[in-house]
Design a protein around this motif. Structure first.
Motif, PDB file in Angstrom:
ATOM      1  N   ASP A  98       0.811  -1.225   0.000  1.00 49.54           N
ATOM      2  CA  ASP A  98       0.000   0.000   0.000  1.00 49.54           C
ATOM      3  C   ASP A  98       0.843   1.272   0.000  1.00 49.54           C
ATOM      4  O   ASP A  98       0.440   2.286   0.582  1.00 49.54           O
ATOM      5  N   ASN A 126      -1.021  -3.427  -3.799  1.00 47.98           N
ATOM      6  CA  ASN A 126      -1.269  -2.026  -4.124  1.00 47.98           C
ATOM      7  C   ASN A 126      -2.665  -1.851  -4.703  1.00 47.98           C
ATOM      8  O   ASN A 126      -3.121  -2.686  -5.492  1.00 47.98           O
ATOM      9  N   TRP A 184      -3.135  10.135  -1.479  1.00 43.89           N
ATOM     10  CA  TRP A 184      -3.095   9.286  -2.670  1.00 43.89           C
ATOM     11  C   TRP A 184      -2.599  10.097  -3.860  1.00 43.89           C
ATOM     12  O   TRP A 184      -3.071  11.209  -4.108  1.00 43.89           O
ATOM     13  N   VAL A 213     -11.474  -1.824  -4.088  1.00 46.20           N
ATOM     14  CA  VAL A 213     -11.024  -1.169  -2.864  1.00 46.20           C
ATOM     15  C   VAL A 213     -12.199  -0.407  -2.273  1.00 46.20           C
ATOM     16  O   VAL A 213     -12.561   0.681  -2.742  1.00 46.20           O
ATOM     17  N   ASN A 221      -7.590  -3.995  -5.349  1.00 42.90           N
ATOM     18  CA  ASN A 221      -6.381  -4.448  -4.653  1.00 42.90           C
ATOM     19  C   ASN A 221      -5.772  -5.630  -5.392  1.00 42.90           C
ATOM     20  O   ASN A 221      -6.415  -6.678  -5.531  1.00 42.90           O
TER      21      ASN A 221
END
Length: 230
Positions: A98, A126, A184, A213, A221
């Motif tokens: 992440d 990720n 982000w 996600v 994900n």
């Protein structure tokens, strides 16, 4: 501390299926939300000659636990800086859970390039961008589309007035707000990630899609293991 089975599965796969088996690793950005538990779990399950947790901040729980673990080094700093990477040196495995979507200056792909000469395996979990064929810088989408594609509102401290002050210097990180890793930054596509790794002579050994996600329709994900030397 709860850790996700998905990320544990990635670690288990590296140690049980990949050859040669890692004997050292670095957990980059491994503190936020988990107090370094992926590192501590890996050490309990598999051991290591050398292990590192790298982050810009450490919780009291991680510091207390870390002091009691042999062969573990806690490195405070931005893992995108060469001086931090130099403290790690060479390890068999790099964990990137992440964190790639947060990396700017150096960007996510430059992080991979930086560590590609320092490791044999990358284990990546990720949120991946599925809305287009190309990777996007989320802030370039503009205010409304940005907040439709991140899991936070403008009420979150890191995101409050972000677009009004994105060119101002964040005094904690000493860089523009638009370039801090606290928010982000990227929508990274699978193809772009795989192509970068291929250019770095790493092959894909493991892949799994864990689905959407949260409520973000444009992110899923995804888990990856890449092995170098090919």
């Amino acid at each position: 501390m709860h850790i996700s089975q998905e990320k544990k599965d990635i670690i288990d796969y590296v140690y049980r299926k990949c050859k040669p088996r890692p004997t050292s690793f670095a957990d980059l950005g491994g503190i936020w939300g988990v107090d370094g538990e992926y590192t501590f779990n890996t050490l309990r399950e598999y051991g290591a000659r050398r292990a590192f947790i790298v982050d810009t901040g450490f919780t009291d729980a991680a510091l207390m636990h870390g002091k009691s673990v042999a062969n573990l080094t806690l490195v405070r700093g931005n893992f995108g800086e060469n001086k931090i990477a130099d403290q790690i040196g060479t390890v068999d495995l790099v964990l990137l859970f992440d964190v790639l979507l947060h990396q700017v200056k150096p960007d996510w792909n430059e992080i991979l390039q930086m560590y590609s000469t320092r490791t044999t395996y990358f284990a990546v979990f990720n949120p991946q961008w599925v809305a287009s064929d190309q990777t996007v810088r989320l802030l370039d989408l503009g205010h409304d589309q940005y907040f439709k594609n991140v899991p936070h509102t403008e009420n979150h401290p890191a995101y409050r007035d972000l677009f009004d002050k994105k060119e101002e210097i964040n005094t904690q990180r000493m860089r523009a707000w638009r370039d801090i890793h606290d928010v982000w930054q990227w929508g990274i596509t699978d193809n772009d990630l795989k192509n970068i790794m291929g250019d770095l002579h790493f092959s894909l050994k493991y892949y799994k899609n864990y689905g959407r996600v949260g409520s973000l329709k444009n992110f899923e994900n995804h888990a990856f293991i890449f092995q170098g030397g090919f």
